[in-house]
Write an enzyme that holds these catalytic residues in place. Sequence first.
Site, PDB file in Angstrom:
ATOM      1  N   LYS A 118       0.842  -1.188   0.000  1.00 36.24           N
ATOM      2  CA  LYS A 118       0.000   0.000   0.000  1.00 36.24           C
ATOM      3  C   LYS A 118       0.884   1.246   0.000  1.00 36.24           C
ATOM      4  O   LYS A 118       1.878   1.316   0.731  1.00 36.24           O
ATOM      5  CB  LYS A 118      -0.923  -0.005   1.223  1.00 36.24           C
ATOM      6  CG  LYS A 118      -1.920   1.147   1.243  1.00 36.24           C
ATOM      7  CD  LYS A 118      -2.927   0.999   2.385  1.00 36.24           C
ATOM      8  CE  LYS A 118      -3.933   2.149   2.383  1.00 36.24           C
ATOM      9  NZ  LYS A 118      -4.953   2.000   3.445  1.00 36.24           N
ATOM     10  N   SER A 164      -9.432   3.158   1.781  1.00 35.68           N
ATOM     11  CA  SER A 164      -8.271   3.684   1.109  1.00 35.68           C
ATOM     12  C   SER A 164      -7.376   2.607   0.507  1.00 35.68           C
ATOM     13  O   SER A 164      -6.471   2.899  -0.268  1.00 35.68           O
ATOM     14  CB  SER A 164      -7.455   4.552   2.073  1.00 35.68           C
ATOM     15  OG  SER A 164      -6.953   3.762   3.165  1.00 35.68           O
ATOM     16  N   SER A 212     -10.989   1.174   5.771  1.00 32.89           N
ATOM     17  CA  SER A 212     -10.113   1.151   4.598  1.00 32.89           C
ATOM     18  C   SER A 212      -9.620  -0.219   4.174  1.00 32.89           C
ATOM     19  O   SER A 212      -9.099  -0.376   3.072  1.00 32.89           O
ATOM     20  CB  SER A 212      -8.908   2.072   4.824  1.00 32.89           C
ATOM     21  OG  SER A 212      -9.316   3.420   4.841  1.00 32.89           O
TER      22      SER A 212
END
Length: 468
Positions: A83, A158, A182
């Site tokens: 990520k 996210s 997220s």
Amino acid sequence: MSSTPVSVDSSARSMAAAVREREISARELLDLHLERIAERNPQLNAVVSLDEERARAGAEAADEALARGERVGPLHGLPFAFKDTHAVGGWRTTYGSTLRADHVPDADELIVERVRRAGAVTIGKTNVPEFAAGSHTFNKVFGTTLNPIDPSRSAGGSSGGAACALAAGMVPLADGSDMGGSLRNPASFCGVVGMRPSLGRVPEWPLYNQWETTSVGGPMARNVADLALLLSVMAGPDARAPHALGDAGTSFADPQPATLGGLRVALSTDLGGAFEVDHEVAGVVEATGRALAGAGASVSGEHPDLGLAEDTFRTLRAWHFQAKFGALLAEHPDAFKASLADNIRAGESLTGADVARAYGQRTALSETMREFFTAYDVLVLPVSQVPPFPADQEFPSAINGKPMETYLDWMRSAYFITVTGCPAISIPAGHTRDGLPVGVQLVAPHGADLRLLEVARAVEALVSPTAG
């Protein structure tokens, strides 16, 4: 060679086993994934900062280690894209912000350190919203990540790049983080599995504030067994993380499906009217309840009273964002998206009494859940209040005709659970009439991550469209 050839759609466990048994080389496995990335990423925009040359060097090193007879880790040879809010030493890490577009960290953060030590081959990063704020993945550095099932729709966020890359077969596993949903929301949107572990289960380091506990790191995968494999690598104590739980990560490596007969299930589509839920999403949750009852579970339409969660989450989020980004916003007032800037500024007027109130309420919420789980084994509710929405919207403007005033309003089903500290997992459970994925959220008592995985495996086998 194996009678069942490995492909990018194989399970992560079968890929790792095939590499260890020399049925496929890490270089060959990487090539398969790079081919899929070349095929799908130009449209979906999930993997960013891809570096094929370094990836190939990493795969070659993985093969050489096996050839030397070295003992290897559980993720040995698996391609991995971290990520883009997780620092990877020597690798561009932008946080989705133009202010960090050229940032290259000196060292790995703890989650990355553990995944790489387990043998994963770094290939790049996965796209995120600006500073991971909001559950729709877009930024001015790389653009928007699209849904792999319907590219006109959002992949969530996210950890949207991670969920999209997983669902599209670009990576076999993915890491993420979760403050307001997220890990869970993008898993629901993309038809994969995402888990927000108990507070302290996956330690993070370095952090600007080791005692800030709304955001946690965690795993994503295409099935619960693969997710457990990654959690076994991420979890476990570390001296640098003072509130880390003490259980060894390896204890989560192989959860067996729970027996559903007699399982005490509380099921609610909206926690007693606490938030609006799209009718089709509610229908998937209700269908899950019927399936559980049919399998012998005791399903009750009960829910905990989480009325304190709204003020608690919004206060702590604003306080956290102001503390972390306030000075940067003051220096670069035009470099933040409006919704994030507003959230940061909301923290400026908070007093010590406001923050103390929020922590007192969070303590009360934790106690509410402790008492609730003396009567129930698991709470089932929506992951997201909506199915994937159009990618050209920042957030849903309305649910069932009811306006959503801010970019957080449609995420209550996720962030109400955040402030309880309990572990929660999103598993695929159905589709809308238009074929869009819908997940259900399973919640267990704090610390009961292994039990949650066991229940999730059983529920996955019962209701997940891709189980098997």
